[in-house]
Design a protein around this motif. Sequence first.
Motif, PDB file in Angstrom:
ATOM      1  N   THR A 180      27.014 -61.510  66.450  1.00 60.35           N
ATOM      2  CA  THR A 180      27.171 -62.745  65.684  1.00 60.35           C
ATOM      3  C   THR A 180      26.029 -62.865  64.675  1.00 60.35           C
ATOM      4  O   THR A 180      24.867 -62.616  65.009  1.00 60.35           O
ATOM      5  CB  THR A 180      27.146 -63.969  66.616  1.00 60.35           C
ATOM      6  N   VAL A 181      26.366 -63.227  63.455  1.00 56.26           N
ATOM      7  CA  VAL A 181      25.375 -63.471  62.409  1.00 56.26           C
ATOM      8  C   VAL A 181      25.306 -64.976  62.168  1.00 56.26           C
ATOM      9  O   VAL A 181      26.329 -65.622  61.950  1.00 56.26           O
ATOM     10  CB  VAL A 181      25.753 -62.757  61.101  1.00 56.26           C
ATOM     11  N   THR A 182      24.110 -65.546  62.235  1.00 53.66           N
ATOM     12  CA  THR A 182      23.912 -66.973  61.966  1.00 53.66           C
ATOM     13  C   THR A 182      22.837 -67.142  60.895  1.00 53.66           C
ATOM     14  O   THR A 182      22.070 -66.215  60.605  1.00 53.66           O
ATOM     15  CB  THR A 182      23.486 -67.725  63.236  1.00 53.66           C
ATOM     16  N   THR A 183      22.754 -68.323  60.314  1.00 55.66           N
ATOM     17  CA  THR A 183      21.718 -68.614  59.320  1.00 55.66           C
ATOM     18  C   THR A 183      21.641 -70.112  59.088  1.00 55.66           C
ATOM     19  O   THR A 183      22.636 -70.825  59.273  1.00 55.66           O
ATOM     20  CB  THR A 183      22.009 -67.900  57.980  1.00 55.66           C
ATOM     21  N   ASP A 184      20.448 -70.579  58.711  1.00 59.14           N
ATOM     22  CA  ASP A 184      20.277 -71.970  58.273  1.00 59.14           C
ATOM     23  C   ASP A 184      20.330 -72.071  56.750  1.00 59.14           C
ATOM     24  O   ASP A 184      20.175 -73.157  56.196  1.00 59.14           O
ATOM     25  CB  ASP A 184      18.930 -72.508  58.772  1.00 59.14           C
ATOM     26  N   LEU A 185      20.545 -70.949  56.071  1.00 58.70           N
ATOM     27  CA  LEU A 185      20.655 -70.955  54.615  1.00 58.70           C
ATOM     28  C   LEU A 185      22.005 -71.522  54.191  1.00 58.70           C
ATOM     29  O   LEU A 185      22.963 -71.531  54.983  1.00 58.70           O
ATOM     30  CB  LEU A 185      20.529 -69.523  54.086  1.00 58.70           C
ATOM     31  N   PRO A 186      22.147 -71.973  52.937  1.00 60.24           N
ATOM     32  CA  PRO A 186      23.471 -72.388  52.437  1.00 60.24           C
ATOM     33  C   PRO A 186      24.443 -71.218  52.523  1.00 60.24           C
ATOM     34  O   PRO A 186      24.120 -70.094  52.163  1.00 60.24           O
ATOM     35  CB  PRO A 186      23.189 -72.787  50.990  1.00 60.24           C
ATOM     36  N   LYS A 187      25.649 -71.492  52.996  1.00 65.53           N
ATOM     37  CA  LYS A 187      26.603 -70.418  53.271  1.00 65.53           C
ATOM     38  C   LYS A 187      27.674 -70.263  52.208  1.00 65.53           C
ATOM     39  O   LYS A 187      28.507 -69.358  52.309  1.00 65.53           O
ATOM     40  CB  LYS A 187      27.273 -70.659  54.625  1.00 65.53           C
ATOM     41  N   ASP A 188      27.692 -71.126  51.184  1.00 64.40           N
ATOM     42  CA  ASP A 188      28.757 -71.057  50.189  1.00 64.40           C
ATOM     43  C   ASP A 188      28.823 -69.670  49.556  1.00 64.40           C
ATOM     44  O   ASP A 188      27.893 -69.235  48.876  1.00 64.40           O
ATOM     45  CB  ASP A 188      28.533 -72.098  49.087  1.00 64.40           C
ATOM     46  N   GLY A 189      29.955 -68.966  49.757  1.00 60.78           N
ATOM     47  CA  GLY A 189      30.169 -67.674  49.131  1.00 60.78           C
ATOM     48  C   GLY A 189      29.289 -66.550  49.641  1.00 60.78           C
ATOM     49  O   GLY A 189      29.240 -65.479  49.046  1.00 60.78           O
ATOM     50  N   LEU A 190      28.572 -66.759  50.755  1.00 58.97           N
ATOM     51  CA  LEU A 190      27.650 -65.746  51.264  1.00 58.97           C
ATOM     52  C   LEU A 190      28.412 -64.677  52.043  1.00 58.97           C
ATOM     53  O   LEU A 190      29.190 -64.973  52.927  1.00 58.97           O
ATOM     54  CB  LEU A 190      26.591 -66.394  52.161  1.00 58.97           C
ATOM     55  N   ARG A 201      20.154 -47.792  64.209  1.00 55.76           N
ATOM     56  CA  ARG A 201      19.483 -49.037  63.870  1.00 55.76           C
ATOM     57  C   ARG A 201      20.495 -49.910  63.140  1.00 55.76           C
ATOM     58  O   ARG A 201      21.307 -49.397  62.368  1.00 55.76           O
ATOM     59  CB  ARG A 201      18.267 -48.799  62.971  1.00 55.76           C
ATOM     60  N   VAL A 202      20.424 -51.228  63.347  1.00 54.14           N
ATOM     61  CA  VAL A 202      21.394 -52.134  62.747  1.00 54.14           C
ATOM     62  C   VAL A 202      20.674 -53.043  61.766  1.00 54.14           C
ATOM     63  O   VAL A 202      19.766 -53.797  62.159  1.00 54.14           O
ATOM     64  CB  VAL A 202      22.124 -52.973  63.815  1.00 54.14           C
ATOM     65  N   GLY A 203      21.063 -52.975  60.499  1.00 52.17           N
ATOM     66  CA  GLY A 203      20.456 -53.797  59.466  1.00 52.17           C
ATOM     67  C   GLY A 203      21.389 -54.900  58.985  1.00 52.17           C
ATOM     68  O   GLY A 203      22.612 -54.743  58.995  1.00 52.17           O
ATOM     69  N   PHE A 204      20.819 -56.015  58.575  1.00 54.79           N
ATOM     70  CA  PHE A 204      21.591 -57.172  58.098  1.00 54.79           C
ATOM     71  C   PHE A 204      21.013 -57.591  56.751  1.00 54.79           C
ATOM     72  O   PHE A 204      19.805 -57.836  56.630  1.00 54.79           O
ATOM     73  CB  PHE A 204      21.499 -58.340  59.081  1.00 54.79           C
ATOM     74  N   SER A 205      21.863 -57.692  55.734  1.00 50.20           N
ATOM     75  CA  SER A 205      21.393 -58.051  54.396  1.00 50.20           C
ATOM     76  C   SER A 205      22.522 -58.709  53.619  1.00 50.20           C
ATOM     77  O   SER A 205      23.688 -58.693  54.040  1.00 50.20           O
ATOM     78  CB  SER A 205      20.902 -56.809  53.642  1.00 50.20           C
ATOM     79  N   SER A 237      24.243 -67.408  45.368  1.00 54.49           N
ATOM     80  CA  SER A 237      22.978 -67.181  44.660  1.00 54.49           C
ATOM     81  C   SER A 237      21.770 -67.301  45.587  1.00 54.49           C
ATOM     82  O   SER A 237      20.635 -67.094  45.154  1.00 54.49           O
ATOM     83  CB  SER A 237      22.840 -68.189  43.511  1.00 54.49           C
ATOM     84  N   VAL A 238      21.992 -67.619  46.857  1.00 46.03           N
ATOM     85  CA  VAL A 238      20.880 -67.819  47.786  1.00 46.03           C
ATOM     86  C   VAL A 238      20.172 -66.493  48.058  1.00 46.03           C
ATOM     87  O   VAL A 238      20.797 -65.433  48.100  1.00 46.03           O
ATOM     88  CB  VAL A 238      21.402 -68.435  49.113  1.00 46.03           C
ATOM     89  N   GLU A 239      18.852 -66.558  48.198  1.00 43.01           N
ATOM     90  CA  GLU A 239      18.065 -65.369  48.521  1.00 43.01           C
ATOM     91  C   GLU A 239      18.059 -65.148  50.024  1.00 43.01           C
ATOM     92  O   GLU A 239      17.848 -66.081  50.804  1.00 43.01           O
ATOM     93  CB  GLU A 239      16.635 -65.521  48.011  1.00 43.01           C
ATOM     94  N   VAL A 240      18.306 -63.909  50.442  1.00 36.47           N
ATOM     95  CA  VAL A 240      18.342 -63.547  51.858  1.00 36.47           C
ATOM     96  C   VAL A 240      17.322 -62.446  52.106  1.00 36.47           C
ATOM     97  O   VAL A 240      17.263 -61.458  51.364  1.00 36.47           O
ATOM     98  CB  VAL A 240      19.750 -63.070  52.279  1.00 36.47           C
ATOM     99  N   THR A 241      16.511 -62.604  53.132  1.00 35.78           N
ATOM    100  CA  THR A 241      15.536 -61.585  53.502  1.00 35.78           C
ATOM    101  C   THR A 241      16.201 -60.568  54.420  1.00 35.78           C
ATOM    102  O   THR A 241      16.663 -60.929  55.510  1.00 35.78           O
ATOM    103  CB  THR A 241      14.334 -62.215  54.227  1.00 35.78           C
ATOM    104  N   PRO A 242      16.292 -59.293  54.011  1.00 35.37           N
ATOM    105  CA  PRO A 242      16.906 -58.281  54.887  1.00 35.37           C
ATOM    106  C   PRO A 242      16.169 -58.192  56.213  1.00 35.37           C
ATOM    107  O   PRO A 242      14.944 -58.328  56.274  1.00 35.37           O
ATOM    108  CB  PRO A 242      16.787 -56.982  54.076  1.00 35.37           C
ATOM    109  N   ALA A 299      21.986 -61.381  64.870  1.00 34.43           N
ATOM    110  CA  ALA A 299      20.897 -61.559  63.908  1.00 34.43           C
ATOM    111  C   ALA A 299      20.962 -62.962  63.330  1.00 34.43           C
ATOM    112  O   ALA A 299      22.043 -63.539  63.200  1.00 34.43           O
ATOM    113  CB  ALA A 299      20.975 -60.536  62.790  1.00 34.43           C
ATOM    114  N   LYS A 300      19.775 -63.500  62.981  1.00 36.66           N
ATOM    115  CA  LYS A 300      19.697 -64.756  62.256  1.00 36.66           C
ATOM    116  C   LYS A 300      19.047 -64.479  60.913  1.00 36.66           C
ATOM    117  O   LYS A 300      17.905 -64.010  60.838  1.00 36.66           O
ATOM    118  CB  LYS A 300      18.897 -65.803  63.030  1.00 36.66           C
ATOM    119  N   LEU A 301      19.781 -64.755  59.834  1.00 33.52           N
ATOM    120  CA  LEU A 301      19.280 -64.478  58.498  1.00 33.52           C
ATOM    121  C   LEU A 301      18.358 -65.592  58.023  1.00 33.52           C
ATOM    122  O   LEU A 301      18.615 -66.774  58.273  1.00 33.52           O
ATOM    123  CB  LEU A 301      20.446 -64.332  57.523  1.00 33.52           C
ATOM    124  N   THR A 302      17.315 -65.210  57.313  1.00 32.82           N
ATOM    125  CA  THR A 302      16.371 -66.170  56.748  1.00 32.82           C
ATOM    126  C   THR A 302      16.153 -65.853  55.279  1.00 32.82           C
ATOM    127  O   THR A 302      16.584 -64.807  54.772  1.00 32.82           O
ATOM    128  CB  THR A 302      15.027 -66.132  57.492  1.00 32.82           C
TER     129      THR A 302
END
Length: 537
Positions: A243-253, A294-298, A306-311, A338-341
């Motif tokens: 499961t991928v989660t995030t507190d960033l804005p999700k519009d179109g992500l 290894r599993v990467g999330f980006s 347009s939100v910036e995501v840290t890989p 993973a939790k994206l920031t």
Amino acid sequence: MLRFARPISRGRFAAAVLAASLVASASLIAAPANAAPATGFTVSGTVKMADGAAVPTDAEVSFSGANGSAQPTPVVDGKFSFPNVAPGAYWLNLQGAALSEFTDFNVSDSDVTVNLTAQLRGTVTGTTAVVGASVDNWVEIDAYTPEGEKVQTTTAKLSEGGEYSLHMLPVGTYKVGFSKSSTGTSSIPMAKQYYDRTPALSDAKTVTVAAGGTIQGVDARWNADGSITGYVPEVELGTVEGTVTTDLPKDGLEVLVEFEAVEGGHKEGTFAFFADGTDWDGKYRAELVPGTYRVGFSKSSSSSSSVEVTPTYYGGATAETAKTITVVANKTLSNIDAKLTGPSVPTDPTDPTTPTDPTNPTTPTNPTTPTTPQVPGSGEGLPTTGPAAPSGSVTAGVSSSGTVTPGESIAVAAIGLQASASVDVYLHSTPLFLGTLKTNASGGLSGTVNLPATAPAGAHHIVLHYTVNGVATELAIAAVTITPEAAAAAVAKARAAGKLPATGSDAMSTMLLMSMLLAAGVSATLVARRKRATASV
């Protein structure tokens, strides 16, 4: 095939009074200038199977056109009949679990006979992907007879999972070809291939379609350079999910989940999607060659956000600090989360959940189920019907809410449905069949359906038809609008291409009939039964 009657409540006036008023009013309706008065005629016909077998008992016939439509009616002893059909051009639709036939007919000034010859049919499904690269291309998928005659074509978008369905092929044996469509932004050449990964049609494997059946796993894979050589599909695969989660804005992500082999650096990828500020299912699933990864999330390069995501990586912020996972053939490795920031969201230092050991069947997967947020189109104000279910048990949405254009494709996705089940997609309010999609082993649904060129103008809903514990259920997942200009343009385009006969319409009859009823003092109130439930399957 799920069918839904739409019962209505009637006014309290006696039926005899209403019938008499209708007859009296109909006689007074004025026809347009230089046209004969509108008269209803009978449309009837027969259904025969091409192989001479009996017509399946679930066979149903319906029709639609500019001057009216009819709900599906059963075919009895190979026959059907519709009374009181107004003059105009129509499409006739024969449907069943193993049936799908269409033809057009025209009602002029007399009864019409339409005879259908049908074939039993089945479906072929699969996925397409470029291994080790994120590619925003469309793939064309073609079904061929063993002799090389092309009989059906569909498409799949690589950046949206690459899933496809060759729906309702006549029963028989086929070869399946895959090639890069002219639509797409990637420069990867993507050599043409045939199932199972051969460049020559003569060497392709055949698949046999059975009546009402679905053949799964007819897949295509390309290397990152677009070639098909060197890929070994015959090995048994293992599954990774999370499961991928995030507190960033999700519009179109759109999130790229990438698996890098520790030995050799080989990469494979899949996607987790966000749309309109709501997480579609929060989960991803990938099938991989056994090995250590290894599993990467980006953030995906095709993401519209347009939100910036840290890989980040599973278990670490970099490839050097990441945990590795071991994929075992025919086993599922769960909780690879993973939790994206981003720059404004601090990293959560909590150590990720330890994945389930795929070699120990006694170790259960973490049973905690995250709450599924509501998807646009599945909330209040959209009609549903079926048994009551826990909130959030089915979550669904489409790629094209708002204004849509007849003739275009619409992507549909859902989770929480019954595993390996067929789901019919309709355009309501007057049901218009768009296609059938198949859920995966986890109850997830992803695919595209085509909006016919004959889809009428107005406000509509995209509705899923499926079964919950034996009960026929509808779930409206998105509100869409077709403008009169778009509808007219689509019909004109189809007619110019020779795909539609000339059509006409006469809305005056309906308006005058309503006026005569009111003048006669007769009121009939039609109350649609409110359909309510969010289905649990």
